[in-house]
Design a protein around this motif. Structure first.
Motif, PDB file in Angstrom:
ATOM      1  N   LEU A   1       0.883  -4.633   5.956  1.00 58.50           N
ATOM      2  CA  LEU A   1      -0.459  -4.089   6.093  1.00 58.50           C
ATOM      3  C   LEU A   1      -0.853  -4.219   7.558  1.00 58.50           C
TER       4      LEU A   1
ATOM      5  N   TYR B   1      -4.959  -0.136   9.447  1.00 51.43           N
ATOM      6  CA  TYR B   1      -5.280   0.505   8.166  1.00 51.43           C
ATOM      7  C   TYR B   1      -6.714   0.217   7.744  1.00 51.43           C
ATOM      8  N   PHE B   2      -7.284  -0.835   8.335  1.00 48.75           N
ATOM      9  CA  PHE B   2      -8.576  -1.319   7.845  1.00 48.75           C
ATOM     10  C   PHE B   2      -9.634  -1.265   8.930  1.00 48.75           C
TER      11      PHE B   2
ATOM     12  N   ALA C   1      -6.307  -7.033   8.527  1.00 50.85           N
ATOM     13  CA  ALA C   1      -5.696  -6.964   7.196  1.00 50.85           C
ATOM     14  C   ALA C   1      -5.776  -8.342   6.524  1.00 50.85           C
TER      15      ALA C   1
ATOM     16  N   LEU D   1      -9.383  -9.298   5.433  1.00 49.83           N
ATOM     17  CA  LEU D   1      -9.883  -8.571   4.267  1.00 49.83           C
ATOM     18  C   LEU D   1      -9.170  -9.001   2.986  1.00 49.83           C
TER      19      LEU D   1
ATOM     20  N   LEU E   1     -12.621  -2.848  -1.256  1.00 44.64           N
ATOM     21  CA  LEU E   1     -12.493  -2.091  -0.012  1.00 44.64           C
ATOM     22  C   LEU E   1     -12.593  -0.623  -0.377  1.00 44.64           C
TER      23      LEU E   1
ATOM     24  N   SER F   1     -13.297   3.651   1.056  1.00 52.19           N
ATOM     25  CA  SER F   1     -12.958   4.535   2.173  1.00 52.19           C
ATOM     26  C   SER F   1     -14.179   4.718   3.073  1.00 52.19           C
TER      27      SER F   1
ATOM     28  N   ALA G   1     -10.961   0.582   3.853  1.00 48.48           N
ATOM     29  CA  ALA G   1      -9.514   0.783   3.875  1.00 48.48           C
ATOM     30  C   ALA G   1      -9.253   2.242   4.194  1.00 48.48           C
ATOM     31  N   LYS G   2      -8.511   2.475   5.271  1.00 43.52           N
ATOM     32  CA  LYS G   2      -8.225   3.858   5.657  1.00 43.52           C
ATOM     33  C   LYS G   2      -6.866   4.288   5.117  1.00 43.52           C
ATOM     34  N   GLU G   3      -5.957   3.333   5.093  1.00 41.64           N
ATOM     35  CA  GLU G   3      -4.618   3.608   4.585  1.00 41.64           C
ATOM     36  C   GLU G   3      -4.231   2.439   3.713  1.00 41.64           C
ATOM     37  N   PHE G   4      -3.421   2.732   2.704  1.00 39.88           N
ATOM     38  CA  PHE G   4      -2.883   1.644   1.903  1.00 39.88           C
ATOM     39  C   PHE G   4      -1.582   2.139   1.275  1.00 39.88           C
TER      40      PHE G   4
ATOM     41  N   ILE H   1      -9.658  -0.435  -3.017  1.00 40.30           N
ATOM     42  CA  ILE H   1      -8.720  -1.558  -3.129  1.00 40.30           C
ATOM     43  C   ILE H   1      -9.530  -2.726  -3.710  1.00 40.30           C
TER      44      ILE H   1
END
Lengths: 258, 291, 901
Positions: free
Chosen positions: C628, C632-633, C638, C641, C653, C655, C693-696, C706
């Motif tokens: 992570l 991404y956050f 990471a 969070l 979390l 978007s 969270a932008k990506e996971f 999340i």
């Protein structure tokens, strides 16, 4: 090169009205005249006057030796006379035609047609053999004389070989500078200097590092050239060179003292 | 730059008349003077050559610069090697200096150090062509051999300024070689040899770049210095006037060495004969500089 | 005269000419091979884009227009190879009876395909079983209906009696998305998923079933034609044959123009669904990025090669001046001398071109493999002809600037004597007095700051617009930084060598012994060539290091992208609604090569009326199988969070978009509705917003949640696992995946990251970036080693002379070697230190400026330690070799040396 530390003001450019000074032979038919030459160099804040008002003239067929202590300005004088250096003041004339303060192309033409320069060393381009060096100098002269039009492939080989034969290098034509002995180098340099059949030969210590035999030979060849009507000016400190001169000019501190 | 006022060289102590009493202008660092020896006692050998020859190139193109020649040089002697250009005198000089290895024969330096680099320090060579380090000033160039020998800084500076003064280039101390004329550079090269006070001074056409007066002066200086430090001096020259000022003359002709000295004891070509030099002989290999 | 001169040069100056030619050749090779790379990758992008579409255009026949007329018009337009009409109708549902039970589906789509459709558009339909002709059903429909070839299917058609057809085969529709697109609608209005149930009928059957008039009477169709109320639409599917430019941008523009042209011809009777255009549209911005990469990474190398060449030529400057002086003494006119210099320049340019093209061909073959030749127009030696020409011209430019220009400058000098006395005490450069280096660095920062305000949008490719804009401005920032860094280093090195003579002497004393002070003095006076060497070396090092770091970061992010998509090394996704048994999960863990298994829950959650994916994670252990990145956050790292999720299980979390849509502040309550396991009803569950969270891993690119898996389990009563993330320590992913596939059979789908890496990623990643990296790194090492070695080649003559003199004065061999080594060390230390600092700054800037090529954006740069160490080692070795060579010449009898000088 230069001679004197001085705070002297910059010499005036020779005014056109200044009467022309000439040698004893008179300036009318002089092959080479120098009129009140000034040359200074700047090293940092210091100004060094290497020539301070030198005037001289050489007549066709005459041999003039320029002597003086080392660093008296002899080499600078020679550079100005050959048009390789520009005097800061004064005029150099070759056969009545002004050489100084002209565009380089013009000076180059005069050099190619009328002047042969013999330096103490490094007369040859290291990547060309002796024959090619001579031919290059000869072609440069001929090209100019024929009006800038190349007439084929440069100087004929026969003429070049003849010249090499005269200086005793007929068998060394294919050699490079690095393969020649000191004496051979001097003779090859002479062949290059004479390649364009010059009216004026300027030589800078031509025999400085030579033994008596070679020196004699070189001087003899130079005299031959003078005998054929060329004006000969030799910067030297060798008494043997002085001995063959018609006239001796002593340079001291950038001025002619005798 | 030289002021050009030294057209006529100032008086230099004449080698013979001032023998034994000449000291450097500064009492603190006199040029070492050898104690006078009895004239009968033969001086020590500095360098000796037996049948040395030097050939350049191979096969058909080989050129023999020096044919089998034998000679020796003793402390305190002054010899000229005379010959035309290309006669092999430079090559012989280089062999004597240990710079050129002979292709045949032997050369040895009985009077000098056995370590090569130390020996090199004891031999001072003045080359025909300019031999100054381009990036060092005149003073730094002259100091180089002393620095190499590990002399203390203060003494180095004194010896250097003294040597520069002797050859009239003290004004040029801070100039770079490219700012010098050929003659000035040559004088600096001589000063560098003088400062080192070597046991053997070899000069190859030292006056080639100089006018007559300067050349005479340079020879004066060389003679005087050699005398003062008891060094052997060998000068190669094509100038008979220069050669005449030295005690003995060897003649080189097409690579062959011959004796050209009325004094048969001068040992060219015949090393077995005891050679008694006419000037200040020395017994020891003491060389005039301190460690 | 020219001939004599030429012969002399070739005979006696061969080595020198060759070395300059090699310098030019490196630049030529670099440009030619990088340009070829660019051409190849653009071609790859275009061919990939073209290959990815099954149907080039789908022309939607507008209501009221005559399909046959439209088809004829389309077929007649230029560049069209095939145009076939496809009819489409909606069914209320499909029904089939098998083994006594009847299965019914929801709404379905009925397609009518003309004869020969599958030969013209082979990519559209993939046969799974049964006959390729006749009635075909899509695989998912077949499984919904439990039908096989030979089964009968009833097609519900609203009010009328259902039509019954016999299934001939089961097929897959790989391009269903574009096949069922809404032609002419903007991206946002496109259906989110293709229809679930699809049945494909031969045109005649379709006509029979739906009553559309057909030219040929139905044969073999049992149902009688009925007049249906079901509306039938028609599309003309087009395969184009017109050749396209290899550059995606040009190809896109051409395809777009052709489509517009067709629409104009159709005069409103048809709208073109430009599938091939859409594919090229995606490729062209990648192509623009590839071009940027070429500029950013290739140009500095070529410039560096030019600088090296200039330094090499500069080493012979004195010789050239002497020669020129002599030529002038012999009376050669300036123009004639200029011609001779031009001859030399032409000679080295020609030599450089030959060497460079040969080297470039070898380099491309080595870096890209044999197959990678510009397709169709294979130029000389497999290089792109256009780029070869550019490279040769650049080589000629270098020759002109480095050989001819100095000669011309000397010629302009007033007198020969002036030329002979061109050397002197080094003075400080004019730019140093004016502080130009600081100005350039300042400008670099300003440009960087300005482009940062556009979010480093380097490439703007507005959808549907053929023009593409590339912001070359952004290129200026790093370029100025590189230049300014070099100038500042020049200043610092100059100052250090001028003022620091005593410290320098102390530092080099171990190498030079007693000669320390003369050596320091020498270096101080020769500071110009030394400084030049230091700066060249630093530039080469910074080129190598920043290129390598950039490439490594790119690889890292490409890897991260694949990891994000796949979730972990290997991902096991059970079939929906069929959770794996405990023995199966045990089997996963027991498979050899598996180091760890982590369950990841996947649910759907309503937030307001919006349905989003929700992922339940074990915050304490999730990072043991997948990485992570902080990038991404938002709202914390990471680790922070995940710690927050662990500490407060009801944390969530969300978007970025959700935060905006619902105006959330940290700690705010967020009620989500999830399905309860027992009641199968939606149940409101309270969460508290904790971060963005932008990506996971495995999550879609748009909105998702999340949450803490334990909390989700407790709240919904279900611990159903969406995906098992399997860690294999980054090795043998494909083999482990194969083992798992065997073990689990059809109960779960298994994907591994290598497979994903090949499938996902932009077309930019899909091109041979590995080849580019290899190529650039090789050139970087060559340049670095070259500048290291050149250092001592510059001024070799003077050094040899110095060494000869000093050795005559009684220096030991070791002292002489120490002199060279001291010089080499000063250059090495200065160059490496300067290079390290410049490359650090440059990399930071490059990665920021080139953010656009990264997906996801990097949290930190990846430093390729091994490569950097290898580069430094190579440079040091090159320096040592050059120093050893230089020192070896000192063993040559000194007198020989002096005789030569």
């Amino acid at each position: 090169m230069s001679t004197t530390r001085t705070a002297a003001p910059r010499p005036p450019l020779a005014p056109a009205s200044q009467p022309r000074q000439a040698g004893e032979d008179g300036s009318g038919n002089a092959a080479l005249t120098a009129d009140h030459l000034y040359r200074f160099f700047r090293t940092g804040d210091e100004e060094i006057l290497a020539l301070r008002g030198v005037s001289l003239s050489v007549a066709p067929g005459e041999t003039v030796a320029v002597v003086g202590p080392s660093g008296c300005g002899k080499s600078t004088l020679l550079g100005c006379l050959a048009g390789l250096d520009e005097p800061d003041g004064g005029t150099v004339r070759v056969g009545g035609e002004r050489l100084s303060h002209r565009p380089e192309a013009h000076r180059a033409r005069l050099r190619a047609e009328r002047i042969g320069v013999l330096l103490q060393s490094r007369n040859l381009l290291p990547h060309l053999d002796v024959r090619a060096n001579v031919r290059l100098a000869r072609t440069a002269g001929h090209l100019r004389r024929s009006g800038g039009h190349a007439t084929g492939r440069g100087a004929p080989r026969v003429e070049v070989d003849e010249l090499l034969d005269r200086v005793g290098l007929s068998r060394r034509g294919g050699a490079y500078a690095s393969e020649l002995s000191g004496g051979e180098l001097a003779r090859a340099g002479l062949a290059v200097a004479l390649a364009n059949d010059p009216d004026i030969v300027l030589a800078d210590e031509p025999t400085g590092e030579l033994d008596g035999q070679t020196e004699k030979h070189i001087l003899q060849l130079l005299r031959e050239r003078a005998g054929a009507g060329a004006a000969l000016l030799v910067v030297t400190h060798s008494p043997r060179v002085v001995a063959i001169a018609d006239r001796v000019i002593t340079l001291h501190d950038g001025t002619v003292t005798s | 730059m030289s002021s050009g006022t030294h057209h006529t060289p100032p008086p230099v102590p004449s080698p013979r008349s001032t023998h034994g009493e000449t000291a450097s202008p500064r009492g603190s660092t006199p040029l070492q003077t050898r104690p006078p020896q009895s004239a009968a006692e033969p001086a020590g050998l500095v360098v000796t050559c037996e049948g040395v020859a030097r050939t350049f190139g191979e096969g058909e193109r080989a050129v023999v610069a020096v044919h089998g020649s034998s000679c020796s040089v003793r402390f305190g002697t002054r010899t000229a090697i005379v010959g035309s250009s290309g006669s092999g005198k430079s090559t012989l000089l280089h062999i004597l200096a240990g710079l050129e290895r002979p292709t045949a024969g032997n050369v040895s330096w009985p009077g000098l150090s056995t370590t090569e680099h130390e020996r090199q320090g004891q031999i001072g060579v003045v080359f025909q062509s300019p031999s100054l380090v381009p990036a060092l000033t005149v003073a730094e160039n002259a100091a180089l051999p002393l620095v190499l020998a590990g002399l203390p800084e203060g003494e180095t500076a004194e010896r250097v300024s003294e040597a520069l003064r002797l050859v009239h280039v003290e004004d040029l101390a801070d100039q770079l070689p490219e700012e010098l004329s050929g003659g000035q550079a040559q004088r600096v090269a001589v000063a560098r040899v003088l400062a080192r006070r070597p046991a053997l001074i070899l000069a190859d056409e030292p006056t080639g770049q100089l006018d007559q007066a300067s050349g005479q002066h340079l020879i004066d200086v060389l003679l005087a210095t050699a005398e003062q430090i008891g060094a052997a001096l060998v000068v190669s020259t094509h100038d008979t006037e220069v050669a005449d000022r030295l005690d003995a003359q060897w003649r080189m002709q097409e690579g062959r060495l011959s004796l050209d000295d009325p004094d048969p004891r001068m040992s060219a070509g015949q090393i077995d004969q005891p050679a008694v030099p006419t000037t200040s002989p020395a017994t020891s290999r003491s060389v005039g500089f301190r460690r | 005269m020219i001939e004599t001169w030429l012969t002399g040069l070739l005979r006696r100056r061969g080595g020198r000419l060759l070395s300059v030619s090699v310098g030019i050749g490196v630049a030529v090779a670099l440009i030619a091979s990088l340009g070829t790379f660019l051409t190849i990758s653009q071609e790859t992008m275009t061919t990939r884009a073209l290959r990815s579409v099954a149907v080039d255009w789908q022309v939607q026949v507008q209501p009221g227009a005559d399909p046959a007329a439209v088809r004829a018009a389309v077929g007649a337009s230029s560049g069209v190879r095939a145009a076939l009409p496809v009819s489409m109708a909606r069914s209320t549902g499909l029904e089939a009876t098998a083994g006594g039970t009847t299965q019914t589906t929801g709404a379905a789509v009925v397609l009518g395909l003309p004869d020969g459709y599958r030969t013209q558009f082979p990519g559209e339909i993939r046969q799974l079983s049964g006959s390729p002709t006749g009635v075909l059903v899509a695989q998912q429909t077949a499984s919904n209906l439990h039908v096989r070839p030979g089964s009968q299917v009833r097609i519900g058609l609203g009010t009328s009696r259902p039509a019954t057809v016999t299934v001939a085969g089961v097929v897959d529709l790989p391009q269903a998305d574009s096949l069922f697109q809404k032609v002419g609608a903007p991206t946002g209005a496109q259906p989110s998923a293709p229809p679930d149930n699809i049945i494909l009928l031969p045109a005649a059957t379709f006509a029979a079933v739906l009553g559309t008039p057909t030219t040929t009477p139905p044969s073999g169709a049992h149902p009688t034609p009925v007049t249906s109320v079901t509306p039938v639409t028609t599309q003309v599917h087009v395969a184009r044959s017109a050749p396209l430019p290899t550059d995606p941008a040009a190809a896109y523009a051409e395809v777009l123009g052709a489509a517009h042209n067709l629409e104009a011809t159709l005069a409103g009777t048809g709208v073109v669904g430009n599938n091939v255009g859409a594919a090229l549209d995606a490729a062209r911005s990648d192509a623009a990025y590839a071009q940027m990469l070429f500029l950013f990474l290739g140009l500095p190398g070529a410039l560096l090669a030019a600088l090296l060449t200039a330094a090499l030529v500069g080493a012979g400057a004195q010789r050239r001046r002497d020669e020129q002086a002599l030529l002038r003494t012999r009376g050669l006119a300036p123009r004639a001398i200029g011609r001779l210099a031009a001859l030399e320049a032409a000679l080295v340019a020609a030599g450089g071109a030959v060497l460079g093209l040969a080297g470039g061909a070898l380099a491309s073959r080595w870096a890209f493999g044999d197959g990678a030749k510009p397709a169709g127009r294979t130029g000389l030696l497999g290089l792109s002809p256009a780029w070869s020409l550019v490279a040769v011209l650049f080589g000629a430019l270098i020759a002109g600037v480095t050989v001819l220009a100095p000669a011309a400058r000397d010629l302009r000098g007033l007198t020969v004597s002036g030329a002979r006395h061109a050397v002197g005490r080094a003075r400080s450069s004019w730019w140093m007095r004016y502080g130009l280096d600081f100005a350039v660095l300042g400008a670099a920062l300003v440009v960087f700051w300005v482009s940062s305000s556009d979010n480093y949008a380097l490439v703007l490719a507005p959808e549907g617009v053929p023009s593409i804009s590339v912001s070359y401005w952004a290129f200026l920032g790093p370029a100025l930084l590189w230049l300014g860094g070099a100038m500042l280093l020049w200043r610092l090195a100059t100052v250090a060598l001028t003022r620091g003579r005593r410290p320098l002497a102390r530092v080099i004393a171990p190498l030079t012994g007693r000669l320390a002070r003369p050596a320091a003095a020498t270096m101080s006076r020769r500071r110009r060539p030394l400084t030049r060497s230091v700066v060249l070396l630093a530039l080469a090092i910074s080129f190598a290091a920043s290129t390598a770091t950039f490439n490594a970061t790119y690889q890292q992010q490409a890897e991260a992208d694949a990891q994000l998509t796949n979730g972990a090394d290997v991902a096991v996704t059970p079939a929906p609604g069929a959770p794996l048994s405990s023995t199966a999960t045990a089997a996963i863990a027991a498979t050899p090569g598996v180091t760890r298994v982590e369950p990841l829950q996947h649910r759907f959650a309503y937030v307001g009326a919006d349905l989003q994916d929700l992922y339940g994670v074990n915050p304490g252990t999730i990072t043991s199988v997948t990485s992570l990145q902080d990038a991404y956050f938002q709202g914390g790292t990471a680790a922070q969070l995940m710690a927050a999720l662990a500490a407060k299980p009801d944390s969530i979390l969300v978007s970025d978009e959700t935060v905006k849509d619902f105006q959330l502040q940290p700690g705010d309550l967020l009620n989500l509705r999830l399905e309860d396991r027992t009641t199968h009803q939606l149940k409101t569950i309270p969460f508290h917003y904790a971060g963005i969270a932008k990506e996971f891993p495995t999550a879609p690119k748009d909105s998702f949640f999340i949450a803490n898996a334990d909390y989700v389990t407790k709240a919904t009563g279900s611990n159903a696992v969406g995906t098992y993330l399997v860690d294999t320590s980054g090795t043998n992913q494909a083999a482990v995946a194969a083992d798992l596939r065997r073990a689990l059979g059809s109960s779960a789908s298994v994907t591994d990251v290598t497979q994903t890496r090949a499938a996902v990623g932009s077309s930019l990643t899909s091109v041979n970036l590995a080849g580019l990296t290899r190529l650039e790194l090789a050139f970087a090492v060559i340049l670095a080693a070259g500048s290291g070695g050149l250092v001592l080649a510059i001024g070799l003559a003077e050094r040899r002379r110095t060494m000869a003199i000093i050795s005559v004065l009684g220096a030991r061999r070791r002292q002489l070697q120490g002199l060279v080594m001291a010089e080499a060390s000063v250059v090495a230390v200065g160059g490496l230190l300067g290079g390290a600092v410049i490359s650090w700054a440059l990399t930071q800037m490059l990665v920021k400026v080139l953010t656009g090529v990264f997906d996801p954006p990097p949290a930190s740069v990846a430093v390729p330690a091994v490569y950097l160490a290898a580069t430094v080692l190579t440079v040091v070795l090159a320096l040592a070799a050059a120093a050893a060579f230089s020192a070896r010449t000192s063993t040559r009898p000194a007198v020989e040396e002096l005789r030569d000088l």
